[in-house]
Design an enzyme around this catalytic site. Structure first.
Site, PDB file in Angstrom:
ATOM      1  N   CYS A   1       1.821  -8.016  -0.004  1.00 34.29           N
ATOM      2  CA  CYS A   1       2.846  -7.175   0.634  1.00 34.29           C
ATOM      3  C   CYS A   1       2.929  -5.778   0.038  1.00 34.29           C
ATOM      4  CB  CYS A   1       4.215  -7.850   0.521  1.00 34.29           C
ATOM      5  SG  CYS A   1       4.859  -7.945  -1.170  1.00 34.29           S
ATOM      6  N   THR A   2       2.200  -5.506  -1.046  1.00 34.78           N
ATOM      7  CA  THR A   2       2.391  -4.219  -1.734  1.00 34.78           C
ATOM      8  C   THR A   2       2.070  -3.026  -0.850  1.00 34.78           C
ATOM      9  OG1 THR A   2       0.169  -4.486  -2.674  1.00 34.78           O
ATOM     10  CG2 THR A   2       2.022  -5.141  -4.052  1.00 34.78           C
TER      11      THR A   2
END
Length: 327
Positions: free
Chosen positions: A76-77
């Site tokens: 998700c970064t």
């Protein structure tokens, strides 16, 4: 008891909630060795593979594992607001599309996809949903706040809850039969632990930290403990009250606790065990490997256990109802 395979399994915080909700882990896969070791320590009966999902053959594993549920928490970064204005890594985002071959190979009754809500702004988000729907899954696209489910942390995340039963689910459905107890940041603090604190006002303390603390003291008054929020965009003065749920835990060590002794403020960072508590993992979940920074990262990469517990209770309830109707 719904069985599950856990892609991007991390340290097993989501799996902890799934187990509480009646699930049984069969397999976990993660590319980070410390996450794999942590998961295996907490779920010793599950097989755990240290690998990227794109380097692992889902067809081969599908011959061995027939899960009822496929849990996925793609990287998700590159979607997260925490990265600021830096451009995202498209290959990181592509890990979400990479779950499709796993769904095709295993064809579980349920698929859960968890990610930051900004994933909805990704150009291929609709493609991901369409690809899942093309496999005959009903997809419920939900934004859930872990605090609503009784977590001591306000963690807003996108959940795609997909099923072959043609059932559309809402947040209200997940809360059916639950009476979540409201928790706040004060509830996740270990007030009995003797963690080392340092005076807030010391020569080496950053000016910005002192300014954040002064804003909190001005608002709350003296001798009232509070949280200083380091790093990331903060639109509330860089601090928060302990009476509210902790703000979202990230992979950075960003929360400091200010307490008082003889009218003098002291500051210490929140510890991994406290962050673990805010993730809903509880005392039964251990963090046996890694240094402090790595344990903080494990927490920041996790899925709140309370939300996953509610999802699995809903799955169990739905499956039981179907069995009754079949009988």
């Amino acid at each position: 008891m719904p069985t599950f395979v856990d892609l991007f399994c991390g340290g097993g915080f989501g799996a902890r909630g799934a187990v509480r909700g009646g699930g049984k882990p069969l397999l976990g896969i993660d590319a980070w060795d410390l996450a794999v070791q942590t998961y295996q320590a907490n779920f010793p009966t599950a097989e755990v593979i240290h690998s990227k999902i794109e380097d692992t053959d889902p067809i081969l594993l599908a011959k061995k594992f027939k899960p009822d549920v496929l849990l996925t928490s793609p990287e998700c970064t590159s979607h997260s607001i925490a990265r600021g204005a830096r451009p995202g890594n498209e290959s990181s985002k592509e890990t979400a599309i990479g779950i499709i071959p796993w769904i095709e190979a295993m064809l579980p009754r349920w698929v859960i996809v968890e990610n930051v809500n900004r994933m909805k702004k990704w150009g291929r988000h609709n493609e991901l949903i369409s690809s899942i729907k093309s496999l005959n899954y009903e997809v419920s696209d939900l934004l859930l706040n872990s605090a609503t489910f009784g977590s001591g942390q306000a963690r807003k995340r996108m959940f795609l809850i997909c099923n072959l039963e043609g059932i559309s689910l809402s947040e209200a459905d997940l809360l059916t039969g639950m009476t979540p107890q409201y928790k706040c940041a004060a509830d996740i603090i270990d007030w009995n632990a003797e963690y080392k604190s340092a005076p807030l006002h010391k020569p080496s303390r950053a000016k910005a930290t002192l300014e954040r603390a002064e804003r909190a003291i001005q608002a709350l008054g003296r001798n009232v403990p509070f949280i200083i929020v380091y790093y990331g965009s903060d639109y509330a003065g860089g601090w928060q009250s302990l009476a509210a749920p902790l703000r979202t835990i990230t992979t950075l060590d960003r929360f400091g606790l200010v307490t008082w002794h003889d009218d003098v403020p002291y500051l210490r960072m929140l510890q991994p065990d406290e962050l673990k508590h805010a993730m809903g993992a509880g005392k039964e979940h251990s963090l046996p490997v890694g240094n402090r920074r790595e344990k903080v990262k494990l927490c920041g990469n996790g899925v709140c256990a309370e939300v996953m517990e509610a999802i699995f209770r809903t799955i169990a309830r739905t499956d039981a109802k179907k069995s009754e109707q079949a009988a």
